[in-house]
Design an enzyme around this catalytic site. Structure first.
Site, PDB file in Angstrom:
ATOM      1  N   ARG A 105       0.873  -1.175   0.000  1.00 22.19           N
ATOM      2  CA  ARG A 105       0.000   0.000   0.000  1.00 22.19           C
ATOM      3  C   ARG A 105       0.907   1.222   0.000  1.00 22.19           C
ATOM      4  O   ARG A 105       2.126   1.088   0.033  1.00 22.19           O
ATOM      5  CB  ARG A 105      -0.948  -0.005   1.205  1.00 22.19           C
ATOM      6  CG  ARG A 105      -0.230   0.089   2.529  1.00 22.19           C
ATOM      7  CD  ARG A 105      -1.194   0.219   3.707  1.00 22.19           C
ATOM      8  NE  ARG A 105      -0.439   0.092   4.943  1.00 22.19           N
ATOM      9  CZ  ARG A 105      -0.976   0.083   6.155  1.00 22.19           C
ATOM     10  NH1 ARG A 105      -2.276   0.205   6.301  1.00 22.19           N
ATOM     11  NH2 ARG A 105      -0.225  -0.026   7.226  1.00 22.19           N
ATOM     12  N   CYS A 109       3.175   8.291  -5.615  1.00 17.68           N
ATOM     13  CA  CYS A 109       3.862   9.552  -5.400  1.00 17.68           C
ATOM     14  C   CYS A 109       2.795  10.645  -5.369  1.00 17.68           C
ATOM     15  O   CYS A 109       1.982  10.738  -6.292  1.00 17.68           O
ATOM     16  CB  CYS A 109       4.837   9.794  -6.548  1.00 17.68           C
ATOM     17  SG  CYS A 109       5.303  11.531  -6.697  1.00 17.68           S
ATOM     18  N   ASN A 143      -4.611   7.465   4.358  1.00 18.87           N
ATOM     19  CA  ASN A 143      -4.227   6.796   5.598  1.00 18.87           C
ATOM     20  C   ASN A 143      -2.740   6.992   5.828  1.00 18.87           C
ATOM     21  O   ASN A 143      -1.915   6.680   4.966  1.00 18.87           O
ATOM     22  CB  ASN A 143      -4.506   5.291   5.490  1.00 18.87           C
ATOM     23  CG  ASN A 143      -4.031   4.526   6.715  1.00 18.87           C
ATOM     24  OD1 ASN A 143      -4.683   4.539   7.757  1.00 18.87           O
ATOM     25  ND2 ASN A 143      -2.889   3.881   6.611  1.00 18.87           N
ATOM     26  N   GLU A 144      -2.401   7.562   6.974  1.00 20.86           N
ATOM     27  CA  GLU A 144      -1.003   7.714   7.395  1.00 20.86           C
ATOM     28  C   GLU A 144      -0.102   8.208   6.251  1.00 20.86           C
ATOM     29  O   GLU A 144       0.784   7.488   5.777  1.00 20.86           O
ATOM     30  CB  GLU A 144      -0.481   6.410   7.983  1.00 20.86           C
ATOM     31  CG  GLU A 144      -1.224   6.032   9.260  1.00 20.86           C
ATOM     32  CD  GLU A 144      -0.565   4.902  10.048  1.00 20.86           C
ATOM     33  OE1 GLU A 144       0.133   4.085   9.431  1.00 20.86           O
ATOM     34  OE2 GLU A 144      -0.760   4.847  11.268  1.00 20.86           O
ATOM     35  N   CYS A 149       9.803  10.540  -2.163  1.00 19.79           N
ATOM     36  CA  CYS A 149       9.907  10.117  -3.551  1.00 19.79           C
ATOM     37  C   CYS A 149      10.862  11.050  -4.293  1.00 19.79           C
ATOM     38  O   CYS A 149      10.881  12.251  -4.037  1.00 19.79           O
ATOM     39  CB  CYS A 149       8.516  10.153  -4.193  1.00 19.79           C
ATOM     40  SG  CYS A 149       8.534   9.694  -5.937  1.00 19.79           S
ATOM     41  N   CYS A 151      11.108  10.757  -7.880  1.00 21.89           N
ATOM     42  CA  CYS A 151      10.820  10.484  -9.287  1.00 21.89           C
ATOM     43  C   CYS A 151      11.028  11.752 -10.118  1.00 21.89           C
ATOM     44  O   CYS A 151      11.264  12.835  -9.584  1.00 21.89           O
ATOM     45  CB  CYS A 151       9.397   9.960  -9.443  1.00 21.89           C
ATOM     46  SG  CYS A 151       8.130  11.234  -9.217  1.00 21.89           S
ATOM     47  N   CYS A 154       8.802  14.605  -9.100  1.00 20.94           N
ATOM     48  CA  CYS A 154       9.209  15.224  -7.829  1.00 20.94           C
ATOM     49  C   CYS A 154      10.430  16.117  -8.046  1.00 20.94           C
ATOM     50  O   CYS A 154      10.550  17.186  -7.436  1.00 20.94           O
ATOM     51  CB  CYS A 154       9.511  14.157  -6.775  1.00 20.94           C
ATOM     52  SG  CYS A 154       8.005  13.442  -6.083  1.00 20.94           S
ATOM     53  N   GLU A 305      -7.127   4.875  15.538  1.00 17.06           N
ATOM     54  CA  GLU A 305      -6.615   3.509  15.662  1.00 17.06           C
ATOM     55  C   GLU A 305      -5.915   3.406  17.001  1.00 17.06           C
ATOM     56  O   GLU A 305      -4.997   4.161  17.295  1.00 17.06           O
ATOM     57  CB  GLU A 305      -5.586   3.200  14.562  1.00 17.06           C
ATOM     58  CG  GLU A 305      -6.176   3.204  13.175  1.00 17.06           C
ATOM     59  CD  GLU A 305      -5.133   2.873  12.110  1.00 17.06           C
ATOM     60  OE1 GLU A 305      -4.078   2.290  12.453  1.00 17.06           O
ATOM     61  OE2 GLU A 305      -5.373   3.215  10.953  1.00 17.06           O
ATOM     62  N   GLU A 352      -2.047  -8.196   7.366  1.00 15.47           N
ATOM     63  CA  GLU A 352      -2.262  -7.943   8.794  1.00 15.47           C
ATOM     64  C   GLU A 352      -3.005  -9.056   9.517  1.00 15.47           C
ATOM     65  O   GLU A 352      -3.780  -8.812  10.444  1.00 15.47           O
ATOM     66  CB  GLU A 352      -2.924  -6.572   8.962  1.00 15.47           C
ATOM     67  CG  GLU A 352      -1.960  -5.514   8.472  1.00 15.47           C
ATOM     68  CD  GLU A 352      -2.363  -4.080   8.738  1.00 15.47           C
ATOM     69  OE1 GLU A 352      -3.561  -3.816   8.915  1.00 15.47           O
ATOM     70  OE2 GLU A 352      -1.459  -3.232   8.753  1.00 15.47           O
TER      71      GLU A 352
HETATM   72  C1  GAL Z   1      -1.544   1.634  11.021  1.00 13.12           C
HETATM   73  C2  GAL Z   1      -2.363   1.741   9.762  1.00 13.12           C
HETATM   74  C3  GAL Z   1      -3.434   0.698   9.713  1.00 13.12           C
HETATM   75  C4  GAL Z   1      -2.886  -0.626  10.026  1.00 13.12           C
HETATM   76  C5  GAL Z   1      -2.203  -0.610  11.346  1.00 13.12           C
HETATM   77  C6  GAL Z   1      -1.552  -1.930  11.588  1.00 13.12           C
HETATM   78  O1  GAL Z   1      -0.294   2.196  10.882  1.00 13.12           O
HETATM   79  O2  GAL Z   1      -2.943   2.988   9.652  1.00 13.12           O
HETATM   80  O3  GAL Z   1      -4.024   0.685   8.446  1.00 13.12           O
HETATM   81  O4  GAL Z   1      -1.967  -0.975   9.035  1.00 13.12           O
HETATM   82  O5  GAL Z   1      -1.209   0.370  11.373  1.00 13.12           O
HETATM   83  O6  GAL Z   1      -0.460  -2.107  10.743  1.00 13.12           O
HETATM   84 ZN    ZN Z   2       7.520  11.452  -7.028  1.00 14.80          ZN
END
Ligand code: GAL
Ligand code: ZN
Length: 670
Positions: A105, A109, A143-144, A149, A151, A154, A305, A352
Site C-alpha cells: 500500500r 507519489c 491513511n497515514e 519520492c 521520481c 518530484c 486507531e 495484517e
Molecule cells: C496503522 C495503519 C493501519 C494498520 C495498522 C496496523 O499504521 O494505519 O491501516 O496498518 O497500522 O499495521
Molecule cells: Zn515522485
C-alpha cells in the site's frame, strides 16, 4: 464532548451476510463510531470511472440502523492495479532508485499528475454521494501520509518549489553557500533531489548532500503530502461536503511531515496510537505522542486507531492484560474525545493477519470483546465528568520540525537525537507530576510557567523575540546544548553559539566535545544545586551575565560551567551545556521548580499522574507498572470509577487506573 469508543471496520473484507451481526455486536459492546472505506478503492471503483457504491450504502445503512456513527475514509492509500497498469509512473521512486511496487500500500507519489487526477475522481464521486449524507459523521483522508519520492516529477516540482522560495538562482546560491565544493547552480533545472541517508550513517560518506539542499528537500516532501491532502480537502469542500475532515497522523515519533502545518488543513486532529510499538518502553512515549497530537491544534483529538490486541506484521507484540483499558484512559486523559480501536476483527487474509482485532478471525466474541464492553460501560457511567475535563499543563515543550529535519540531515552525535532528547525532557517533567503541552515555537507561550526547548537547533529572529518576551514576562526557559546552531536555511550564523539565543542565555560556547563512547562525565552543583551527569555531547561555556548552577567535575572542561541560569526581565533562562541523563534532568527541573512557580510531586515508579480541570479538579493516576503501587493523597478523594473514598492514599492495581476528585466536588457531580 463525552468520550466515545469506536472501531475500524472493513466490511469489504467480510461476507455481506455477516455485516448485521458485526454491527449488532459493536453496538452491544457500546461502540459509537465505526470507520470504514479506507483502502477500499478497487471495491468502490472497479475500473477507471466506474463506481460501485451499492455495498458501501448497505454497510452504512446497517451501521446506522444499529446507531453507530460512520466515519468515511477516502481510499487513496491503496491505488488499484488498473490504475498502476495504466500509469506505472505513479509508483514512488526511493532515493536508492528502487521503485515501491504494487502489492503493498502507499505505492504512490503524491506529486504524480495521474495519481492526483485519479484521487480527485474517486474523492469527487464520494463527496457527491456522501458529502451531505447525515448518516456520515466525518471524513478521514487517505491513511497515514508518508514516504519520500525522488521520481522525475518530484525532481521538477522540487525545483519549482525552490524557485518559489528563493526567487532567483543567485539568491539560492547565496543562501546555500554553493561556493562549498563547487556546487554553484546556473539554473534551478540543475538541482537534484538529495541522497536521503544521514551523513552520520558512516563517518565519511561521499554523497552527504549540502545540508541546505537536504533540509529544503525534507520541507518539500512534507509540503508535497500536505498539498496532496489539500487536494482532497478542496475536492470534498468544493462539492459541498459538510462533515468535519481529518486524516490519521502517527504520533510524535514520526518525523517526515511537519504536522503543525498539516494540522492547519484539518478540522480536527486524528491519530493512531500503538503504545506497544513504542521502543522506549516507558509510559512517557505514548503520553508524549498524545500531548504532541493535542498540541497541534490545542483542541481535543480523535484516536482512530488504538491497539486492542496483539499486533505486528512479522513479529508480534502482545499488550499485557489490562493495558487496553489503561491506554484508553491515558488517551482520554490527554485529550482524546474518541478512541477507535484497530481493528474490529482479525483479518483472515492479507498482510495484517497477525494484527489482532476486537474479535478473532473465527468471528466469535472472546476476552478482548468482553473487556472492551466492560470498559465502555465504565466510561459511560462516568457521565459528563470527562466530557468537560481538560489537561492542566503548567509547562510546555517546544516541538520544532525544522530543527528535527535539520538533525535528521546531520545528527552530529547520537546523544542529540531529536526524539530521544525531547522524550527525556518530557519524561523528567512528567515524572515530577508536571503537565506538559507539546507546542510549536510559534505558539503563544504566555500561559506557561516553564518552557523547555530540548532541541532548538534551528532558530530565527521571530522565535527568539517570542522567547524573549516570554522570559521578560516572568517565564522560565530551559535551553539544552546545540541551541541556535542553524538558521532557517540550515546555515551556521556568524556568531558564537548559541548565536541568536546567546543574549537570552547569558552564555557563549567557547568549545565543544563530541564523544562516541557512552562514558558519563560528572557535573557538580554549586550552592545547593544538584550534581549530575552528561553523556555524548559537551560544551564549554563562558557566562556573559549568567550565574553558574553546576560545574564540570571532570574531563577536558573540568571546573568550567556546565549549567547556568540567567535572569532576564522577570524571568530566567537555564542553559544546560551537555546532554544530561534523565536523573540529572529531573533533579534540575526539581531545583528550578520553586522559582518557576511549579509544584512537583513524588510519584512511585511507573505511575503517571494527569491533572485535569473540569467541573472539579480531577487527578487521573495511571499505573503503567505490572506491580501494585500506592500513591499518597493530599486530602480525601473519591475515585469516580469505583465510587470508593480514599483518605490518605490509594492502592493502584497492576495497570490500574483511578480518577480522583475532591470528596465534596465529587458528591456534587454525582
Ligand atoms: C496503522 C495503519 C493501519 C494498520 C495498522 C496496523 O499504521 O494505519 O491501516 O496498518 O497500522 O499495521
Ligand atoms: Zn515522485
Amino acid at each position: 464532548m463525552r468520550p466515545r469508543l469506536g472501531v475500524a471496520y472493513y466490511p469489504e473484507q467480510w461476507p455481506r451476510g455477516r455485516w448485521e451481526t458485526d454491527a449488532r455486536l459493536m453496538a452491544e459492546a457500546g461502540l459509537a463510531v465505526v470507520r470504514i472505506g479506507e483502502f477500499a478503492w478497487v471495491e468502490l471503483e472497479p475500473s477507471a470511472g466506474t463506481f460501485d457504491f451499492g455495498w458501501l450504502d448497505d454497510a452504512i445503512e446497517i451501521l446506522v440502523a444499529n446507531e453507530l456513527a460512520v466515519m468515511l475514509g477516502t481510499p487513496t492509500a491503496a491505488p488499484p492495479a488498473w490504475l498502476i497498469e495504466a500509469h506505472p509512473e505513479i509508483l514512488p521512486r526511493r532515493a536508492d532508485g528502487r521503485v515501491h511496487p504494487f502489492g503493498h500500500r502507499r505505492h504512490y507519489c503524491p506529486n504524480q499528475p495521474a495519481m492526483r487526477e485519479a484521487s480527485r475522481r474517486i474523492v469527487a464521486a464520494l463527496a457527491d454521494r456522501y458529502g451531505t449524507d447525515p448518516r456520515v459523521e466525518s471524513w478521514q483522508i487517505d491513511n497515514e501520509l508518508m514516504g519520500r519520492c525522488v521520481c522525475a516529477v518530484c525532481r521538477v516540482r522540487f525545483q519549482d518549489w525552490l524557485r518559489e522560495r528563493y526567487g532567483s538562482i543567485e539568491a539560492l546560491n547565496e543562501s546555500w553557500g554553493t561556493a562549498f565544493w563547487s556546487q554553484r547552480y546556473d539554473d534551478f533545472a540543475q538541482i537534484p533531489p538529495p541522497e536521503l541517508g544521514t551523513a552520520a550513517a558512516t563517518l565519511f560518506r561521499t554523497h552527504a548532500p549540502n545540508p541546505s539542499l537536504a533540509l529544503d528537500f525534507r520541507r518539500f516532501t512534507s509540503d508535497s503530502h500536505i498539498a496532496y491532502l489539500r487536494l482532497q480537502v478542496d475536492e470534498l469542500r468544493s462539492r459541498g461536503t459538510a462533515q468535519p475532515i481529518t486524516t490519521n497522523l502517527m504520533g510524535f515519533k514520526f518525523g517526515e511531515i511537519d504536522y503543525h502545518r498539516l494540522a492547519a488543513e484539518l478540522d480536527v486532529v486524528a491519530w493512531d496510537n500503538y503504545p506497544a510499538l513504542d521502543r522506549s518502553g516507558h509510559w512517557s512515549g505514548s503520553a508524549l505522542a498524545a500531548d504532541a497530537m493535542r498540541g497541534l491544534k490545542n483542541k481535543p483529538v480523535w484516536i482512530v486507531e488504538q491497539q486492542v490486541g496483539a499486533l505486528g506484521w512479522e513479529i508480534l507484540h502482545t499488550p499485557r492484560r489490562g493495558q487496553m483499558r489503561l491506554h484508553t484512559y491515558q488517551a482520554i486523559a490527554h485529550g482524546a474525545e474518541l478512541v477507535g480501536y484497530f481493528r474490529w476483527r482479525t483479518a483472515r487474509h492479507g498482510t495484517e493477519q497477525h494484527w489482532y482485532g476486537v474479535i478473532d478471525a473465527h468471528g466469535r466474541v472472546g476476552r478482548r470483546y468482553r473487556e472492551l464492553a466492560e470498559l465502555s460501560k465504565e466510561i459511560d457511567a462516568l457521565g459528563d465528568v470527562l466530557a468537560e475535563a481538560t489537561v492542566v499543563s503548567p509547562a510546555a515543550l517546544l516541538h520544532d520540525y525544522d530543527s528535527r529535519f535539520a538533525l535528521q540531515v546531520q545528527p552530529t552525535n547520537p546523544s542529540l537525537a531529536y526524539e530521544e532528547s525531547a522524550q527525556r525532557h518530557y519524561e523528567a517533567l512528567r515524572t515530577l507530576g508536571i503537565g506538559v503541552d507539546v507546542i510549536s515555537p510559534d505558539a503563544d507561550l504566555s500561559s506557561y510557567r516553564l518552557v523547555t526547548a530540548a532541541n532548538l537547533y534551528v532558530v530565527d529572529e521571530s522565535v527568539v523575540a517570542s522567547l524573549r518576551a516570554y522570559v521578560e514576562g516572568g517565564g522560565t526557559l530551559v535551553l539544552a546544548p546545540r541551541a541556535g546552531v542553524k538558521d532557517r536555511s540550515n546555515v551556521v550564523p556568524e556568531l558564537p553559539f548559541p548565536t541568536l539565543l546567546a543574549d537570552l542565555a547569558g552564555v557563549e560556547v567557547a568549545d565543544v566535545a563530541s564523544l562516541l563512547d557512552d562514558d558519563p562525565v560528572r557535573i557538580s552543583g554549586v550552592d545547593g544545586a544538584p550534581d549530575g551527569e552528561f553523556r555524548g555531547w559537551f560544551e564549554q561555556i563562558e557566562p556573559k551575565g549568567a550565574h553558574v548552577l553546576a560545574l564540570y567535575a571532570e574531563g577536558d572542561f573540568a571546573e568550567t560551567p556546565a549549567v547556568t541560569i540567567h535572569s532576564v526581565g522577570d524571568g530566567r533562562v537555564v542553559y544546560i551545556a551537555g546532554v544530561a541523563d534523565l536523573a540529572t534532568l529531573r533533579n534540575l527541573y526539581q531545583a528550578v521548580a520553586p522559582d518557576a512557580g511549579l509544584v512537583t510531586a513524588a510519584l512511585p515508579d511507573g505511575v503517571e499522574c494527569v491533572q485535569l480541570r473540569g467541573q472539579a479538579p480531577l487527578l487521573m493516576f495511571l499505573n503503567h507498572a505490572d506491580g501494585e503501587r500506592r500513591v499518597s493523597l493530599d486530602g480525601a478523594k473519591r475515585d469516580l470509577i469505583t465510587g470508593v473514598e480514599h483518605e490518605q492514599s490509594i492502592r493502584l492495581a497492576p495497570f490500574g487506573v483511578a480518577l480522583l476528585a475532591p470528596v465534596r466536588a465529587a458528591v456534587e457531580t454525582a
